[in-house]
Design an enzyme around this catalytic site. Structure first.
Site, PDB file in Angstrom:
ATOM      1  N   GLY A 198     -22.182 -24.303-124.188  1.00 17.11           N
ATOM      2  CA  GLY A 198     -21.587 -23.617-125.340  1.00 17.11           C
ATOM      3  C   GLY A 198     -22.411 -22.442-125.738  1.00 17.11           C
ATOM      4  N   CYS A 199     -22.969 -22.592-127.057  1.00 15.61           N
ATOM      5  CA  CYS A 199     -23.518 -21.337-127.718  1.00 15.61           C
ATOM      6  C   CYS A 199     -24.553 -20.576-126.806  1.00 15.61           C
ATOM      7  N   PRO A 201     -25.491 -20.307-123.251  1.00 11.65           N
ATOM      8  CA  PRO A 201     -25.056 -19.713-122.145  1.00 11.65           C
ATOM      9  C   PRO A 201     -23.849 -18.424-122.295  1.00 11.65           C
ATOM     10  N   VAL A 336     -13.177 -20.076-128.062  1.00 15.08           N
ATOM     11  CA  VAL A 336     -13.624 -20.288-126.615  1.00 15.08           C
ATOM     12  C   VAL A 336     -12.952 -19.212-125.781  1.00 15.08           C
ATOM     13  N   LEU A 338     -11.332 -16.355-126.239  1.00 16.83           N
ATOM     14  CA  LEU A 338     -11.591 -15.062-126.729  1.00 16.83           C
ATOM     15  C   LEU A 338     -12.905 -14.714-126.411  1.00 16.83           C
ATOM     16  N   SER A 357       0.397 -18.761-129.719  1.00 19.50           N
ATOM     17  CA  SER A 357       1.121 -18.313-131.040  1.00 19.50           C
ATOM     18  C   SER A 357       0.283 -16.888-131.601  1.00 19.50           C
ATOM     19  N   ARG A 361      -6.270 -18.609-134.932  1.00 17.87           N
ATOM     20  CA  ARG A 361      -5.724 -19.436-135.888  1.00 17.87           C
ATOM     21  C   ARG A 361      -6.823 -19.789-137.082  1.00 17.87           C
ATOM     22  N   GLY A 362      -6.503 -19.629-138.386  1.00 15.74           N
ATOM     23  CA  GLY A 362      -7.194 -20.067-139.546  1.00 15.74           C
ATOM     24  C   GLY A 362      -8.329 -18.971-139.724  1.00 15.74           C
ATOM     25  N   HIS A 621     -29.966   2.606-144.699  1.00 13.71           N
ATOM     26  CA  HIS A 621     -29.477   3.669-143.953  1.00 13.71           C
ATOM     27  C   HIS A 621     -30.173   4.104-142.719  1.00 13.71           C
TER      28      HIS A 621
HETATM   29  P1  FAD Z   1     -22.504 -32.146-128.856  1.00 13.48           P
HETATM   30  O1  FAD Z   1     -23.687 -31.117-129.003  1.00 13.48           O
HETATM   31  O2  FAD Z   1     -21.396 -31.872-127.901  1.00 13.48           O
HETATM   32  O3  FAD Z   1     -23.199 -33.380-128.436  1.00 13.48           O
HETATM   33  C1  FAD Z   1     -22.720 -34.621-127.985  1.00 13.48           C
HETATM   34  C2  FAD Z   1     -23.408 -35.279-126.802  1.00 13.48           C
HETATM   35  O4  FAD Z   1     -23.163 -36.728-126.862  1.00 13.48           O
HETATM   36  C3  FAD Z   1     -23.106 -34.611-125.527  1.00 13.48           C
HETATM   37  O5  FAD Z   1     -24.542 -34.677-124.674  1.00 13.48           O
HETATM   38  C4  FAD Z   1     -22.299 -35.896-124.936  1.00 13.48           C
HETATM   39  O6  FAD Z   1     -22.450 -35.816-123.544  1.00 13.48           O
HETATM   40  C5  FAD Z   1     -22.903 -37.208-125.316  1.00 13.48           C
HETATM   41  N1  FAD Z   1     -22.088 -38.192-125.307  1.00 13.48           N
HETATM   42  C6  FAD Z   1     -20.636 -38.368-125.588  1.00 13.48           C
HETATM   43  N2  FAD Z   1     -20.101 -39.734-125.660  1.00 13.48           N
HETATM   44  C7  FAD Z   1     -21.383 -40.281-125.476  1.00 13.48           C
HETATM   45  C8  FAD Z   1     -21.573 -41.652-125.497  1.00 13.48           C
HETATM   46  N3  FAD Z   1     -20.554 -42.836-125.592  1.00 13.48           N
HETATM   47  N4  FAD Z   1     -22.885 -41.948-124.993  1.00 13.48           N
HETATM   48  C9  FAD Z   1     -23.834 -41.227-125.123  1.00 13.48           C
HETATM   49  N5  FAD Z   1     -23.793 -40.031-124.845  1.00 13.48           N
HETATM   50  C10 FAD Z   1     -22.557 -39.577-125.185  1.00 13.48           C
HETATM   51  N6  FAD Z   1     -21.366 -23.398-132.295  1.00 13.48           N
HETATM   52  C11 FAD Z   1     -22.178 -22.316-132.970  1.00 13.48           C
HETATM   53  O7  FAD Z   1     -22.454 -22.647-133.922  1.00 13.48           O
HETATM   54  N7  FAD Z   1     -22.165 -21.328-132.254  1.00 13.48           N
HETATM   55  C12 FAD Z   1     -21.850 -20.809-131.200  1.00 13.48           C
HETATM   56  O8  FAD Z   1     -21.861 -19.748-130.656  1.00 13.48           O
HETATM   57  C13 FAD Z   1     -20.782 -21.755-130.377  1.00 13.48           C
HETATM   58  N8  FAD Z   1     -20.398 -21.445-129.054  1.00 13.48           N
HETATM   59  C14 FAD Z   1     -19.775 -22.471-128.372  1.00 13.48           C
HETATM   60  C15 FAD Z   1     -19.209 -22.042-127.311  1.00 13.48           C
HETATM   61  C16 FAD Z   1     -18.446 -23.019-126.511  1.00 13.48           C
HETATM   62  C17 FAD Z   1     -17.886 -22.531-125.278  1.00 13.48           C
HETATM   63  C18 FAD Z   1     -18.303 -24.356-126.914  1.00 13.48           C
HETATM   64  C19 FAD Z   1     -17.660 -25.257-126.322  1.00 13.48           C
HETATM   65  C20 FAD Z   1     -18.860 -24.604-128.402  1.00 13.48           C
HETATM   66  C21 FAD Z   1     -19.555 -23.852-128.995  1.00 13.48           C
HETATM   67  N9  FAD Z   1     -19.940 -23.953-130.185  1.00 13.48           N
HETATM   68  C22 FAD Z   1     -20.763 -22.949-130.883  1.00 13.48           C
HETATM   69  C23 FAD Z   1     -19.880 -25.311-130.905  1.00 13.48           C
HETATM   70  C24 FAD Z   1     -21.171 -26.265-130.873  1.00 13.48           C
HETATM   71  O9  FAD Z   1     -21.543 -26.108-129.589  1.00 13.48           O
HETATM   72  C25 FAD Z   1     -20.926 -27.573-131.388  1.00 13.48           C
HETATM   73  O10 FAD Z   1     -20.184 -27.735-132.629  1.00 13.48           O
HETATM   74  C26 FAD Z   1     -22.139 -28.537-131.267  1.00 13.48           C
HETATM   75  O11 FAD Z   1     -22.634 -28.408-129.937  1.00 13.48           O
HETATM   76  C27 FAD Z   1     -21.673 -29.759-131.933  1.00 13.48           C
HETATM   77  O12 FAD Z   1     -22.767 -30.693-131.719  1.00 13.48           O
HETATM   78  P2  FAD Z   1     -22.726 -32.443-131.619  1.00 13.48           P
HETATM   79  O13 FAD Z   1     -23.857 -32.950-131.910  1.00 13.48           O
HETATM   80  O14 FAD Z   1     -21.488 -32.680-132.735  1.00 13.48           O
HETATM   81  O15 FAD Z   1     -21.984 -32.518-130.290  1.00 13.48           O
HETATM   82  P1  NDP Z   2      -9.444 -24.131-130.779  1.00  9.35           P
HETATM   83  O1  NDP Z   2      -8.685 -25.516-131.200  1.00  9.35           O
HETATM   84  O2  NDP Z   2     -10.064 -23.279-131.912  1.00  9.35           O
HETATM   85  O3  NDP Z   2      -8.173 -23.335-130.073  1.00  9.35           O
HETATM   86  C1  NDP Z   2      -7.415 -23.705-129.276  1.00  9.35           C
HETATM   87  C2  NDP Z   2      -6.504 -22.496-128.627  1.00  9.35           C
HETATM   88  O4  NDP Z   2      -5.584 -22.871-127.584  1.00  9.35           O
HETATM   89  C3  NDP Z   2      -5.518 -21.978-129.919  1.00  9.35           C
HETATM   90  O5  NDP Z   2      -5.331 -20.511-129.594  1.00  9.35           O
HETATM   91  C4  NDP Z   2      -4.384 -22.784-129.377  1.00  9.35           C
HETATM   92  O6  NDP Z   2      -3.317 -21.922-129.762  1.00  9.35           O
HETATM   93  C5  NDP Z   2      -4.507 -22.763-128.038  1.00  9.35           C
HETATM   94  N1  NDP Z   2      -3.501 -23.780-127.445  1.00  9.35           N
HETATM   95  C6  NDP Z   2      -3.775 -25.162-127.558  1.00  9.35           C
HETATM   96  N2  NDP Z   2      -2.907 -25.930-126.936  1.00  9.35           N
HETATM   97  C7  NDP Z   2      -2.159 -25.154-125.885  1.00  9.35           C
HETATM   98  C8  NDP Z   2      -1.395 -25.133-124.999  1.00  9.35           C
HETATM   99  N3  NDP Z   2      -0.914 -26.404-124.644  1.00  9.35           N
HETATM  100  N4  NDP Z   2      -1.166 -23.952-124.108  1.00  9.35           N
HETATM  101  C9  NDP Z   2      -1.612 -22.823-124.714  1.00  9.35           C
HETATM  102  N5  NDP Z   2      -2.427 -22.776-125.557  1.00  9.35           N
HETATM  103  C10 NDP Z   2      -2.931 -23.668-126.296  1.00  9.35           C
HETATM  104  O7  NDP Z   2     -10.300 -24.507-129.797  1.00  9.35           O
HETATM  105  P2  NDP Z   2     -11.634 -23.773-129.064  1.00  9.35           P
HETATM  106  O8  NDP Z   2     -11.823 -24.508-127.824  1.00  9.35           O
HETATM  107  O9  NDP Z   2     -11.301 -22.258-128.841  1.00  9.35           O
HETATM  108  O10 NDP Z   2     -12.735 -23.757-130.290  1.00  9.35           O
HETATM  109  C11 NDP Z   2     -13.134 -25.267-130.508  1.00  9.35           C
HETATM  110  C12 NDP Z   2     -14.254 -25.233-131.522  1.00  9.35           C
HETATM  111  O11 NDP Z   2     -15.512 -24.754-131.027  1.00  9.35           O
HETATM  112  C13 NDP Z   2     -13.938 -24.355-132.687  1.00  9.35           C
HETATM  113  O12 NDP Z   2     -13.059 -24.586-133.588  1.00  9.35           O
HETATM  114  C14 NDP Z   2     -15.530 -23.596-133.155  1.00  9.35           C
HETATM  115  O13 NDP Z   2     -15.583 -24.457-134.159  1.00  9.35           O
HETATM  116  C15 NDP Z   2     -16.447 -24.201-131.824  1.00  9.35           C
HETATM  117  N6  NDP Z   2     -16.814 -22.872-131.304  1.00  9.35           N
HETATM  118  C16 NDP Z   2     -17.809 -21.890-131.920  1.00  9.35           C
HETATM  119  C17 NDP Z   2     -17.883 -20.847-131.398  1.00  9.35           C
HETATM  120  C18 NDP Z   2     -18.751 -19.858-132.013  1.00  9.35           C
HETATM  121  O14 NDP Z   2     -19.454 -20.387-133.223  1.00  9.35           O
HETATM  122  N7  NDP Z   2     -18.973 -18.636-131.821  1.00  9.35           N
HETATM  123  C19 NDP Z   2     -17.529 -20.576-130.074  1.00  9.35           C
HETATM  124  C20 NDP Z   2     -16.704 -21.583-129.271  1.00  9.35           C
HETATM  125  C21 NDP Z   2     -16.353 -22.482-129.981  1.00  9.35           C
HETATM  126  P3  NDP Z   2      -2.552 -22.263-131.494  1.00  9.35           P
HETATM  127  O15 NDP Z   2      -2.923 -21.354-132.226  1.00  9.35           O
HETATM  128  O16 NDP Z   2      -1.016 -21.910-131.251  1.00  9.35           O
HETATM  129  O17 NDP Z   2      -2.723 -23.702-131.732  1.00  9.35           O
END
Ligand code: FAD
Ligand code: NDP
Length: 647
Positions: A198-199, A201, A336, A338, A357, A361-362, A621
């Site tokens: 996530g964040c 990498p 994710v 974008l 769409s 969104r949001g 500035h």
């Molecule tokens: P997670 O960090 O997902 O941790 C859950 C853990 O529980 C995982 O290790 C999982 O394997 C484990 N687990 C699941 N089920 C079980 C089970 N039954 N038993 C034992 N272990 C289990 N947020 C930001 O603030 N800034 C960003 O820039 C950002 N970029 C992101 C980029 C991407 C590509 C993605 C996908 C997310 C990004 N996020 C970002 C969102 C952020 O990563 C999550 O909001 C955050 O990691 C949530 O933390 P969590 O503790 O809820 O869950």
């Molecule tokens: P989202 O749920 O925010 O977005 C999903 C996207 O996929 C939307 O554009 C949606 O379109 C589209 N979609 C859904 N279903 C389909 C389908 N069947 N076919 C085509 N398009 C589809 O998920 P993300 O994975 O982008 O993000 C998840 C969460 O992770 C975020 O809410 C954010 O909080 C967190 N995150 C934070 C980051 C950061 O802080 N920088 C970076 C990355 C993730 P539509 O609008 O039409 O529903």
């Protein structure tokens, strides 16, 4: 638990002494069971998971009362299984005989191993050895009489924060974390989504892309270089993965230092106070706790179309992909999608985004539109409004070639295209469906898997909490999960006991709830978008158009002047609630380092910032953020935002 089981006064176990079923008497006798008796053994095995001391007895067993009294006197507690009330009594009794080589009841088990019959218990009691033997077997106990004060299921951002905080109050804490491999086989270490997939990498790849742009700009600043500049995907991913491994290691170290027990195992609640932990080899152990926190996060969603799991990747796979993805189709246009499309294009790859769409969104849609414009300018193509219907492999390889079929959302048009990689970014599903929530009555949204919680993060079951991405209706961000986890642990334990000298929290601190309002966030697209508070659309809906004033300006960072970068791309906007002293209810910035900018302004917003206070603030500035202190043009007066800055 049913009528056949009665619980003693208290249950206590020491996690360090918990043995797997395989190591116990049960496991030893488990080789080659008679098929008809297998059920009996499984039943016994299930009961042995219910507590560290388990008594099997019959209702007519005269010595049960004495045995239970003796155990109570020795300071322990127990689960009792009444065999007469079971339909499968014979199978269970046979399984017990196999384990103990004794037919007499009651039979007492400690930590899943046979401890003795009534005679042996009485003998040890008479000798004065019973209490010590039990203590040796069971070790220390938690305050509530369970193995642990707290078991956290999920070792990601929220789970680790909560666990460490709870342990700092001298609580006995266990974290369970296990990563189920992605359909493509990707897996990773401790720390959850943020650090592994996530964040971390993502931001590093974003930085790699920005450096590419900086190399181009640098010629205009006098840098001369002859060598052809190219980018190595494998070199970048190797460096990033190395960094992640170091972080995984430091998280484990932190847990050790904080005296938090950790098991690399999957957690599933089997009763309201017992969790079963299954490691990657299938070895099971059971652990009881007074309280539980569910912090299992989310995993990428698949659309359920032919070829999706077989041929597509998600963000779970991208950051450790061994080969350059090449020409990539990104499906999904939110955070994710974008962000990934942005850095892949920045690394020089051909990228198309399939939009169902709208973008983001949001979020404020004017900002989303400007993000799209900038990405188009930098070579990203957008295909809308389409959804994929089929993915086929037309050429094997690394990367191979895939054919994508899609249909427009009105069903009238079809699309077919070829790509090296298809990255699905269509949202994420909460990991809550296979962790025993139904069994113990924790309510969750059947459609989304999300868990509703109250303002204390409490689920529908009083001693079970949920934090982070699994919560319903909350922002899915790392700092949100961390804050919720820390404050929850402080509320649970901060007021009770502290390790001498380690905590200086005031009472107010230990009662503070997580404030989910005005959380700042940044979308790390090629031009970063930082936001805090309401979008223009949300503010208008909440307060009505007449009561909302929007100030805005396009601006050009000075650094962009020499390379002659696009003048109107960067943009800032402040949304105010007019009747409330022009209180700022939303701030939006699109430009370099928008994340760094918005962080400070978020503090101001929390403090009740007004437009007048922004105006009274003297800017710095020449920096991008100064634009926010000098916004004079309202959107109402016309959409043409004056261009500020150094271009
Ligand atoms: P997670 O960090 O997902 O941790 C859950 C853990 O529980 C995982 O290790 C999982 O394997 C484990 N687990 C699941 N089920 C079980 C089970 N039954 N038993 C034992 N272990 C289990 N947020 C930001 O603030 N800034 C960003 O820039 C950002 N970029 C992101 C980029 C991407 C590509 C993605 C996908 C997310 C990004 N996020 C970002 C969102 C952020 O990563 C999550 O909001 C955050 O990691 C949530 O933390 P969590 O503790 O809820 O869950
Ligand atoms: P989202 O749920 O925010 O977005 C999903 C996207 O996929 C939307 O554009 C949606 O379109 C589209 N979609 C859904 N279903 C389909 C389908 N069947 N076919 C085509 N398009 C589809 O998920 P993300 O994975 O982008 O993000 C998840 C969460 O992770 C975020 O809410 C954010 O909080 C967190 N995150 C934070 C980051 C950061 O802080 N920088 C970076 C990355 C993730 P539509 O609008 O039409 O529903």
């Amino acid at each position: 638990m049913g009528n056949s089981v009665r619980k003693g006064i208290a249950v206590f176990v020491d996690q360090t002494r918990i043995k797997s079923v395989q190591n116990s008497a049960l496991g030893a006798a488990a080789a080659g069971p008679h098929p008809q008796l297998k059920g009996g053994r499984q039943t016994v095995e299930g009961y042995l998971c219910k507590g560290s001391v388990v008594i099997f007895t019959g209702t007519t067993c005269s010595r049960y009362a004495q045995v239970s009294e003796t155990l109570t006197l020795a300071g322990t507690s127990y689960f009792t299984v009444q065999l007469d009330q079971r339909g499968d009594k014979q199978e269970v009794q046979h399984a017990l005989w196999q384990l103990t080589q004794q037919r007499s009841l009651p039979a007492v088990f400690v930590n899943k191993s046979y401890f003795g019959d009534a005679e042996k218990i009485f003998q040890m009691h008479r000798d004065g050895t019973l209490r010590d033997l039990l203590r040796t077997e069971l070790g220390s106990i938690s305050e509530g009489g369970y193995d642990y004060d707290l078991v956290v299921i999920g070792g990601g951002s929220g789970g680790l924060a909560a666990a460490k905080e709870a342990a700092s109050f001298a609580k006995k804490v266990l974290v369970l974390d296990l990563v189920t491999p992605s359909p493509k086989g990707a897996t990773w270490g401790l720390g959850g989504t943020c650090v592994n997939v996530g964040c971390i990498p993502k931001k590093l790849m974003h930085q790699a892309a920005l450096l590419g742009q900086a190399i181009q700009d640098s010629r205009r600043f006098g840098w001369e270089f002859e060598q052809q500049v190219s980018h190595s995907w494998s070199c970048m991913t190797a460096a990033i993965q190395k960094r992640i491994k170091a972080l995984n290691f430091s998280y484990r170290q932190d847990l050790r230092d904080g005296k938090v027990a950790y098991l690399n195992a999957f957690g599933e609640l089997v009763t309201s106070h017992v969790v079963k932990a299954t490691d990657a080899q299938g070895k099971e152990t059971c652990h009881s706790a007074s309280m539980f926190i569910i912090a299992t996060g989310e995993r990428p969603r698949y659309p359920g179309i032919p070829g999706d799991r077989e041929f597509c990747i998600t963000s779970d796979d991208l950051f450790s992909l061994r080969h350059c993805p090449g020409h990539t189709l990104v499906v999904g246009a939110s955070y994710v999608g974008l962000e990934c499309a942005g850095f892949l294009a920045g690394l020089g790859l051909q990228v198309t985004v399939m939009v169902r769409s709208v973008l983001l969104r949001g979020f404020d849609q004017k900002m989303a539109q400007k993000i799209e414009e900038y990405m188009v300018l930098h070579g990203v193509q957008f295909l809308r409004p389409f959804v994929p219907t089929k993915i086929e492999q037309i050429q094997d390889g690394r990367p191979g070639k895939l054919r994508v079929t899609a249909v427009s959302t009105n069903g009238k048009e079809t699309y077919e295209g070829e790509f090296n990689t298809v990255l699905l970014a269509i949202g994420r599903d909460a990991c809550t469906r296979n962790i025993g929530l139904d069994r113990i009555g924790v309510k969750y949204n059947q459609q989304t898997g999300k868990i509703p919680v109250d303002e204390d993060e409490r689920t529908s079951v009083g001693h079970i909490y949920a934090i982070g991405d699994v919560q319903e209706g909350r922002l899915e961000l790392t700092p949100v999960a961390i804050q919720a986890g820390r404050l929850l642990a402080r509320r649970l334990y901060g007021g009770w006991s502290t390790k001498a000298g380690t905590h200086t929290h005031t009472r107010a601190h230990t009662h503070r709830q997580c404030d989910y309002a005005n959380v700042p966030t940044t979308v790390f697209t090629p031009l970063e978008y930082g936001a805090c508070g309401l979008s223009e659309e949300a503010a208008t809906e909440k307060y009505g158009q007449d009561d909302v004033e929007v100030y805005h300006a396009s601006y050009c960072p000075l650094e962009w002047a020499l390379p002659s970068r696009d003048k109107r791309s960067c943009y800032a906007k402040v949304v105010c609630h007019t009747p409330d002293d022009e209180r700022v209810v939303g701030i939006h910035v699109l430009g370099p380092n928008a994340g760094e900018i918005i962080q400070g302004f978020a503090v101001a917003l929390k403090c009740g910032l007004t437009k007048g206070q922004l105006d009274a603030t003297i800017g710095i500035h020449p920096v991008c953020a100064e634009v926010l202190t000098d916004l004079t043009v309202t959107q109402r007066a016309g959409d043409a935002a004056a261009v500020r800055g150094g271009c």
